[in-house]
Design a protein around this motif. Structure first.
Motif, PDB file in Angstrom:
ATOM      1  N   MET A   1       0.872  -1.236  -0.208  1.00 44.71           N
ATOM      2  CA  MET A   1      -0.022  -0.099   0.028  1.00 44.71           C
ATOM      3  C   MET A   1       0.992   1.267  -0.033  1.00 44.71           C
ATOM      4  SD  MET A   1      -3.041   0.797   2.485  1.00 44.71           S
ATOM      5  CE  MET A   1      -4.430   1.853   2.294  1.00 44.71           C
ATOM      6  N   GLY A   2       0.518   2.087  -0.969  1.00 49.41           N
ATOM      7  CA  GLY A   2       1.251   3.515  -0.519  1.00 49.41           C
ATOM      8  C   GLY A   2       1.419   4.112   0.438  1.00 49.41           C
ATOM      9  N   GLU A   3       2.660   4.663   0.861  1.00 53.37           N
ATOM     10  CA  GLU A   3       2.646   5.414   2.218  1.00 53.37           C
ATOM     11  C   GLU A   3       1.604   6.481   2.463  1.00 53.37           C
ATOM     12  OE1 GLU A   3       6.846   5.813   4.390  1.00 53.37           O
ATOM     13  OE2 GLU A   3       6.593   7.255   2.758  1.00 53.37           O
ATOM     14  N   ILE A   4       1.296   7.124   1.221  1.00 55.67           N
ATOM     15  CA  ILE A   4       0.402   8.284   1.479  1.00 55.67           C
ATOM     16  C   ILE A   4      -1.163   7.798   1.682  1.00 55.67           C
ATOM     17  CG2 ILE A   4      -0.885   9.894   0.228  1.00 55.67           C
ATOM     18  CD1 ILE A   4       1.677  10.784  -1.068  1.00 55.67           C
ATOM     19  N   ASP A   5      -1.446   6.620   1.154  1.00 53.59           N
ATOM     20  CA  ASP A   5      -2.715   6.023   1.149  1.00 53.59           C
ATOM     21  C   ASP A   5      -2.726   5.418   2.589  1.00 53.59           C
ATOM     22  OD1 ASP A   5      -3.491   6.739  -1.523  1.00 53.59           O
ATOM     23  OD2 ASP A   5      -2.969   4.721  -2.331  1.00 53.59           O
ATOM     24  N   MET A   6      -1.878   4.928   3.071  1.00 51.88           N
ATOM     25  CA  MET A   6      -1.815   4.165   4.531  1.00 51.88           C
ATOM     26  C   MET A   6      -2.114   5.436   5.440  1.00 51.88           C
ATOM     27  SD  MET A   6       1.597   1.603   4.380  1.00 51.88           S
ATOM     28  CE  MET A   6       1.249   0.809   6.187  1.00 51.88           C
ATOM     29  N   ALA A   7      -1.592   6.430   5.274  1.00 54.61           N
ATOM     30  CA  ALA A   7      -1.942   7.705   6.086  1.00 54.61           C
ATOM     31  C   ALA A   7      -3.554   8.126   6.097  1.00 54.61           C
ATOM     32  CB  ALA A   7      -1.023   8.773   5.882  1.00 54.61           C
ATOM     33  N   ARG A   8      -4.080   7.954   4.792  1.00 54.81           N
ATOM     34  CA  ARG A   8      -5.354   8.691   4.475  1.00 54.81           C
ATOM     35  C   ARG A   8      -6.496   7.503   4.769  1.00 54.81           C
ATOM     36  NH1 ARG A   8      -5.770  10.714  -1.597  1.00 54.81           N
ATOM     37  NH2 ARG A   8      -5.029   8.919  -2.791  1.00 54.81           N
ATOM     38  N   GLN A   9      -6.013   6.562   5.010  1.00 58.45           N
ATOM     39  CA  GLN A   9      -7.073   5.147   5.055  1.00 58.45           C
ATOM     40  C   GLN A   9      -6.311   4.393   6.189  1.00 58.45           C
ATOM     41  OE1 GLN A   9      -9.565   4.924   3.420  1.00 58.45           O
ATOM     42  NE2 GLN A   9      -9.268   6.334   1.943  1.00 58.45           N
ATOM     43  N   LYS A  10      -6.073   4.917   7.498  1.00 53.55           N
ATOM     44  CA  LYS A  10      -5.421   4.159   8.768  1.00 53.55           C
ATOM     45  C   LYS A  10      -6.317   3.075   9.161  1.00 53.55           C
ATOM     46  CE  LYS A  10      -2.410   5.310  12.489  1.00 53.55           C
ATOM     47  NZ  LYS A  10      -2.500   3.851  12.959  1.00 53.55           N
ATOM     48  N   PRO A  11      -7.614   3.359   9.094  1.00 55.41           N
ATOM     49  CA  PRO A  11      -8.502   2.232   9.821  1.00 55.41           C
ATOM     50  C   PRO A  11      -8.627   0.942   8.968  1.00 55.41           C
ATOM     51  CG  PRO A  11      -9.765   4.494   9.759  1.00 55.41           C
ATOM     52  CD  PRO A  11      -8.332   4.671   9.176  1.00 55.41           C
ATOM     53  N   ASN A  12      -8.453   1.438   7.611  1.00 57.72           N
ATOM     54  CA  ASN A  12      -8.174  -0.128   6.856  1.00 57.72           C
ATOM     55  C   ASN A  12      -6.982  -0.683   6.918  1.00 57.72           C
ATOM     56  OD1 ASN A  12     -10.714  -0.350   5.692  1.00 57.72           O
ATOM     57  ND2 ASN A  12     -10.167   0.996   3.722  1.00 57.72           N
ATOM     58  N   VAL A  13      -6.051   0.056   7.386  1.00 58.42           N
ATOM     59  CA  VAL A  13      -4.559  -0.523   7.474  1.00 58.42           C
ATOM     60  C   VAL A  13      -4.561  -1.572   8.900  1.00 58.42           C
ATOM     61  CG1 VAL A  13      -2.214  -0.029   7.910  1.00 58.42           C
ATOM     62  CG2 VAL A  13      -3.172   1.356   6.311  1.00 58.42           C
ATOM     63  N   GLU A  14      -5.204  -0.932   9.746  1.00 59.20           N
ATOM     64  CA  GLU A  14      -5.361  -1.612  11.105  1.00 59.20           C
ATOM     65  C   GLU A  14      -6.128  -2.938  10.934  1.00 59.20           C
ATOM     66  OE1 GLU A  14      -3.381  -0.608  13.569  1.00 59.20           O
ATOM     67  OE2 GLU A  14      -2.563   0.767  12.200  1.00 59.20           O
ATOM     68  N   ARG A  15      -7.395  -2.795  10.130  1.00 59.93           N
ATOM     69  CA  ARG A  15      -8.179  -3.891   9.816  1.00 59.93           C
ATOM     70  C   ARG A  15      -7.493  -4.872   9.097  1.00 59.93           C
ATOM     71  NH1 ARG A  15     -12.956  -1.552   6.193  1.00 59.93           N
ATOM     72  NH2 ARG A  15     -14.124  -3.678   6.605  1.00 59.93           N
ATOM     73  N   MET A  16      -6.674  -4.799   8.346  1.00 59.97           N
ATOM     74  CA  MET A  16      -5.837  -5.891   7.618  1.00 59.97           C
ATOM     75  C   MET A  16      -4.781  -6.567   8.613  1.00 59.97           C
ATOM     76  SD  MET A  16      -4.777  -3.850   3.944  1.00 59.97           S
ATOM     77  CE  MET A  16      -4.816  -2.360   3.994  1.00 59.97           C
ATOM     78  N   LYS A  17      -4.158  -5.538   9.435  1.00 61.45           N
ATOM     79  CA  LYS A  17      -3.259  -6.158  10.507  1.00 61.45           C
ATOM     80  C   LYS A  17      -4.158  -7.018  11.464  1.00 61.45           C
ATOM     81  CE  LYS A  17       0.172  -2.348  10.126  1.00 61.45           C
ATOM     82  NZ  LYS A  17       0.625  -1.264  11.061  1.00 61.45           N
ATOM     83  N   ILE A  18      -5.260  -6.735  11.910  1.00 66.58           N
ATOM     84  CA  ILE A  18      -6.017  -7.585  12.932  1.00 66.58           C
ATOM     85  C   ILE A  18      -6.390  -8.696  12.086  1.00 66.58           C
ATOM     86  CG2 ILE A  18      -8.197  -7.538  14.087  1.00 66.58           C
ATOM     87  CD1 ILE A  18      -8.221  -4.619  14.455  1.00 66.58           C
TER      88      ILE A  18
END
Length: 394
Positions: A137-154
């Motif tokens: 995931m692009g670093e910028i997208d990771m910042a603006r879509q943080k909840p989805n990043v955390e969902r993936m990790k969970i």
């Protein structure tokens, strides 16, 4: 012979094909030789349909939006892909592709994601099937879509940032392809849209075609006919649009409408309106329309919506545009955000900003009073609340 579907060489008109480095050839060729046989087998169909019904929550409703219809003086139905498990249409494709990967004997999955919805849908099916999952995931997208990043990790996925270029979807795709080259035998790459080398655009479109298949059945019940006058969907890479258009492609009585991200304005220099700004070229393994400089360097796209922030479109959409089969509208950030809030206030449905681009077509085009229009509401707005809040005009 189909005018709008893929031919046996992997082309939609003059777009498509498989432009890949030699090291990727075995992976792509294995998939090309196998995918149709797998998808068309009774065993696959039974497992796929069972999971779509019991896990994804299909069929999704076709909802008559009476207040929105009243405002625009026409008949507007919403195909509620936002009600799928994980919050968007993306899971239709990931369920199908992980079943294909299993049948090809793969044990690891990689993916790329922009808005994070495809990443979440991939992490979800990997958890379901007990497979290792790496999402770029692009670093910028990771910042603006943080909840989805955390969902993936969970869900157990490893999320790897793409830190080169514009640090968005294009760069995440580049990283995922590099990873695949280095891990060809045990890894399947789940591409999230109708992009990439053949057979990906066709495979993803077939898996998403459940959307238009259901539309036909549902319209028959509510309208006494199985075709609408218009189907509207947003297009970045364009998998939700490919699924919504699929069963109507050859029926030219159905008008197809695609909403692209015009960002700050089509000609503003901050846009992702590929059909206006793009020229034919090769991106991520297929020939398509893409935004590029005179010497062929990819122009960085921009959209307030991470899922539409892509410098090209899927080859099927390039062909639909080139052949005049679909109407394309460039929708600005402002138009999309206003349409998202309007839908929320009129119908009690907060859409993903991607889907809001499709709803914004009503502000750009007149429809007849008795016309039946289906908007593919591809995702829900939970992931975009921060963007809505920052924008603030509600």
């Amino acid at each position: 012979m189909s005018k709008y579907n893929v031919n046996e060489k992997g082309y939609y008109g003059k777009f498509g094909g498989a432009y890949i480095p030699e090291m990727l050839y075995p992976n792509v060729e294995e998939l090309r030789e196998s995918y149709l046989g797998i998808i068309q087998s009774e065993e696959f169909k039974n497992e796929f349909n069972h999971l779509l019904k019991t896990y994804v929550g299909r069929p999704t409703p076709l909802y008559f939006a009476s207040r929105l219809s009243g405002k625009y003086n026409t008949k507007i139905y919403l195909k509620r892909e936002d009600l799928c498990h994980t919050g968007a249409h993306k899971v239709n494709n990931t369920v199908g592709q992980i079943l294909i990967a299993k049948r090809l004997g793969k044990s690891r999955i990689i993916a790329e994601t922009g808005a994070g919805q495809h990443g979440v849908a991939t992490a979800t099916v990997c958890a379901l099937m007990g497979m290792e999952c790496v999402v770029y995931m692009g670093e910028i997208d990771m910042a603006r879509q943080k909840p989805n990043v955390e969902r993936m990790k969970i869900l157990g996925a490893e999320v790897k940032p793409a830190t080169s270029g514009s640090k968005t979807l294009k760069d995440a795709t580049n990283e995922a392809m590099r990873h695949w080259i280095n891990n060809p035998t045990d890894t399947h790459y789940i591409i999230g849209s109708v992009v990439g080398p053949h057979p990906y655009p066709d495979m993803v479109a077939r898996l998403q075609s459940v959307i238009s298949e259901e539309m036909k059945q549902q319209l028959q019940v509510v309208e006494g006919r199985n075709t609408p006058d218009h189907v509207i969907a947003c297009v970045g890479g364009g998998s939700n649009a490919a699924g919504a258009f699929y069963h109507f492609l050859e029926d030219e009585s159905v008008n197809l409408i695609a909403a692209e991200a015009a960002g700050h304005g089509v000609m503003s220099g901050k846009s992702a309106a590929t059909t206006t700004l793009g020229k034919p070229g090769v991106l991520h393994g297929s020939k398509t329309l893409l935004m590029q400089t005179d010497d062929g360097q990819v122009v960085e796209p921009y959209s307030i919506s991470a899922g539409l922030d892509y410098p090209g479109i899927g080859p099927i959409h390039a062909h639909l545009f080139d052949a005049g089969r679909a109407e394309f509208f460039g929708i600005t950030d402002e138009e999309a955000m206003l349409a998202g809030v309007e839908l929320s206030k009129l119908e009690g449905i907060i859409p993903a900003i991607e889907s809001a681009h499709a709803v914004a077509v009503f502000g750009n085009r007149q429809f007849e009073k008795d016309e039946v229009i289906v908007v593919n509401l591809s995702g829900r707005g939970d992931k975009d609340l921060e963007t809505y809040i920052k924008w603030g005009k509600y």
